[in-house]
Design an enzyme around this catalytic site. Structure first.
Site, mmCIF file in Angstrom:
data_model
loop_
_atom_site.group_PDB
_atom_site.id
_atom_site.type_symbol
_atom_site.label_atom_id
_atom_site.label_comp_id
_atom_site.label_asym_id
_atom_site.label_seq_id
_atom_site.Cartn_x
_atom_site.Cartn_y
_atom_site.Cartn_z
ATOM 1 N N HIS A 101 -9.052 -2.119 7.912
ATOM 2 C CA HIS A 101 -7.953 -1.384 7.279
ATOM 3 C C HIS A 101 -8.350 0.093 7.247
ATOM 4 O O HIS A 101 -9.119 0.520 6.400
ATOM 5 C CB HIS A 101 -7.757 -1.955 5.864
ATOM 6 C CG HIS A 101 -6.732 -1.261 5.022
ATOM 7 N ND1 HIS A 101 -5.685 -1.935 4.433
ATOM 8 C CD2 HIS A 101 -6.600 0.032 4.639
ATOM 9 C CE1 HIS A 101 -4.956 -1.085 3.727
ATOM 10 N NE2 HIS A 101 -5.485 0.111 3.829
ATOM 11 N N ASN A 125 -2.088 5.347 5.734
ATOM 12 C CA ASN A 125 -2.727 4.298 6.511
ATOM 13 C C ASN A 125 -2.490 4.564 7.997
ATOM 14 O O ASN A 125 -1.573 5.295 8.374
ATOM 15 C CB ASN A 125 -2.081 2.958 6.163
ATOM 16 C CG ASN A 125 -2.326 2.571 4.731
ATOM 17 O OD1 ASN A 125 -3.413 2.129 4.387
ATOM 18 N ND2 ASN A 125 -1.331 2.752 3.877
ATOM 19 N N ASP A 178 0.836 -1.202 0.000
ATOM 20 C CA ASP A 178 0.000 0.000 0.000
ATOM 21 C C ASP A 178 0.876 1.259 0.000
ATOM 22 O O ASP A 178 0.526 2.275 -0.615
ATOM 23 C CB ASP A 178 -0.906 -0.039 1.241
ATOM 24 C CG ASP A 178 -2.085 0.901 1.165
ATOM 25 O OD1 ASP A 178 -2.001 1.894 0.435
ATOM 26 O OD2 ASP A 178 -3.086 0.654 1.855
ATOM 27 N N CYS A 190 -3.958 5.811 -1.121
ATOM 28 C CA CYS A 190 -4.522 5.159 -2.297
ATOM 29 C C CYS A 190 -4.321 6.081 -3.482
ATOM 30 O O CYS A 190 -4.853 7.175 -3.517
ATOM 31 C CB CYS A 190 -5.998 4.851 -2.103
ATOM 32 S SG CYS A 190 -6.726 4.078 -3.557
ATOM 33 N N HIS A 225 -7.567 4.302 7.298
ATOM 34 C CA HIS A 225 -6.636 5.369 6.951
ATOM 35 C C HIS A 225 -6.830 6.497 7.951
ATOM 36 O O HIS A 225 -7.941 6.733 8.430
ATOM 37 C CB HIS A 225 -6.898 5.860 5.528
ATOM 38 C CG HIS A 225 -6.321 4.940 4.492
ATOM 39 N ND1 HIS A 225 -5.854 5.372 3.286
ATOM 40 C CD2 HIS A 225 -6.118 3.604 4.508
ATOM 41 C CE1 HIS A 225 -5.389 4.338 2.584
ATOM 42 N NE2 HIS A 225 -5.551 3.249 3.304
#
Ligand code: ZN
Length: 317
Positions: free
Chosen positions: A212, A254, A22, A245, A214
């Site tokens: 997950h 993240n 990521d 992203c 952010h």
């Protein structure tokens, strides 16, 4: 929740590191393969047992991860460390299997507009691709289903719980029992996390859910605490808070792995991760990317780090 001090011991949580996928995929410069593998080895050395190492995406689409196979070949494999990889299509799944991944991760967005922007296809077409991946994976390696924009979409705004549940339905029908709810642009809030996690738990009690988040709006770890209270035992995070992203406007880092481990351990939740060793990895990643990362514990140090009084700045407030 019990906030006793010292914290009472609670069930162990798995922290899945996603920074080398990521994070490194969003870097402008190509990170050398040896650096990527070295970071994964160091993370595992620090006690991280789950690493989403890379993505078997088309090298033309994401040249930063063109070395996916080589990265996995270089990492010193250990029985106690699980390496997963993102697979956007059947070709990627075959490549990932060839590299010996322990888990493959398919992904679809809960938002039609984001799915079109990210994967250039309607959700239904992407899910047909996941079905192909599932048939390739069956009997060979576990497959996880991830949902991007599970808590909100930068183009559509609110994403109804039912939209995420429709994707979970499709995953469950393919025999997928590992799920990641991705908060792609940091729109999750404690109530939206509770609503979706409870809805999934009610409908799919066998589904293993990972979260997950952010930290786009500064409440990533608050959302983690909500998930923890609801029984979630897997969280994804990125070393130093690296990444975001590439395909979502306004997306930033993240949730940071050291900050997450610090929070969990200080709350009595064992992670198996050595915080000092993890901070050293975060500093190494800062040197690799050549800029300061958003992680906070890596700057402040562990809670009981003590300073000499000589030279301490005098200030009030
Ligand atoms: Zn992310």
């Amino acid at each position: 929740m019990n906030y006793a001090e010292p914290p009472t011991l609670r069930p162990r949580v798995a922290v899945t590191e996603v920074g080398t996928r990521d994070g490194f995929q969003s870097e402008a410069a190509f990170i050398p393969t040896a650096d990527k593998a070295g970071v994964i080895d160091a993370l595992i050395g620090a006690g991280v047992t789950h690493v989403e190492a890379t993505s078997f995406v088309s090298p033309r689409a994401v040249p930063q991860l063109a070395d996916a196979h080589e990265v996995l070949a270089r990492v010193a494999r250990r029985a106690d460390a699980h390496l997963s990889a993102l697979v956007p299509n059947p070709r990627g799944a075959e490549r990932a299997l060839g590299a010996g991944v322990d888990e493959m991760v398919s992904f679809v967005s809960a938002s039609e507009t984001h799915n079109q922007a990210n994967l250039n296809a309607p959700i239904a077409v992407s899910l047909a691709g996941v079905a192909e991946v599932a048939s390739i994976a069956r009997g060979r390696t576990p497959l996880r289903g991830a949902i991007a924009c599970a808590f909100g979409c930068p183009f559509e705004g609110e994403v109804p719980v039912d939209a995420a549940l429709r994707v979970v339905d499709a995953y469950a029908a393919l025999g997928i029992d590992r799920l990641t709810l991705g908060d792609t642009t940091g729109m999750a809030t404690p109530p939206t996390v509770a609503r979706l996690v409870q809805a999934i738990g009610g409908r799919f009690p066998q589904m293993r859910v990972a979260l997950h988040f952010h930290n786009t709006r500064g409440i990533g770890l608050a959302n983690v605490m909500v998930g923890l209270d609801l029984g979630v035992r897997e969280f994804e995070s990125s070393i130093g808070g690296l990444g975001g992203c590439t395909f979502a406007p306004g997306a930033t880092g993240n949730v940071c792995t050291e900050d997450l481990v610090y929070l969990l351990e200080r709350s009595g939740v064992p992670t198996g991760v050595d915080l000092d060793a993890l901070i050293a990895v975060a500093q190494r990643v800062e040197a690799i990317v050549g800029r300061t990362l958003p992680g906070q514990v890596m700057k402040a140090g562990p809670r009981l780090r003590r300073y000499s009084i000589d030279g301490a700045r005098r200030a009030v407030g």
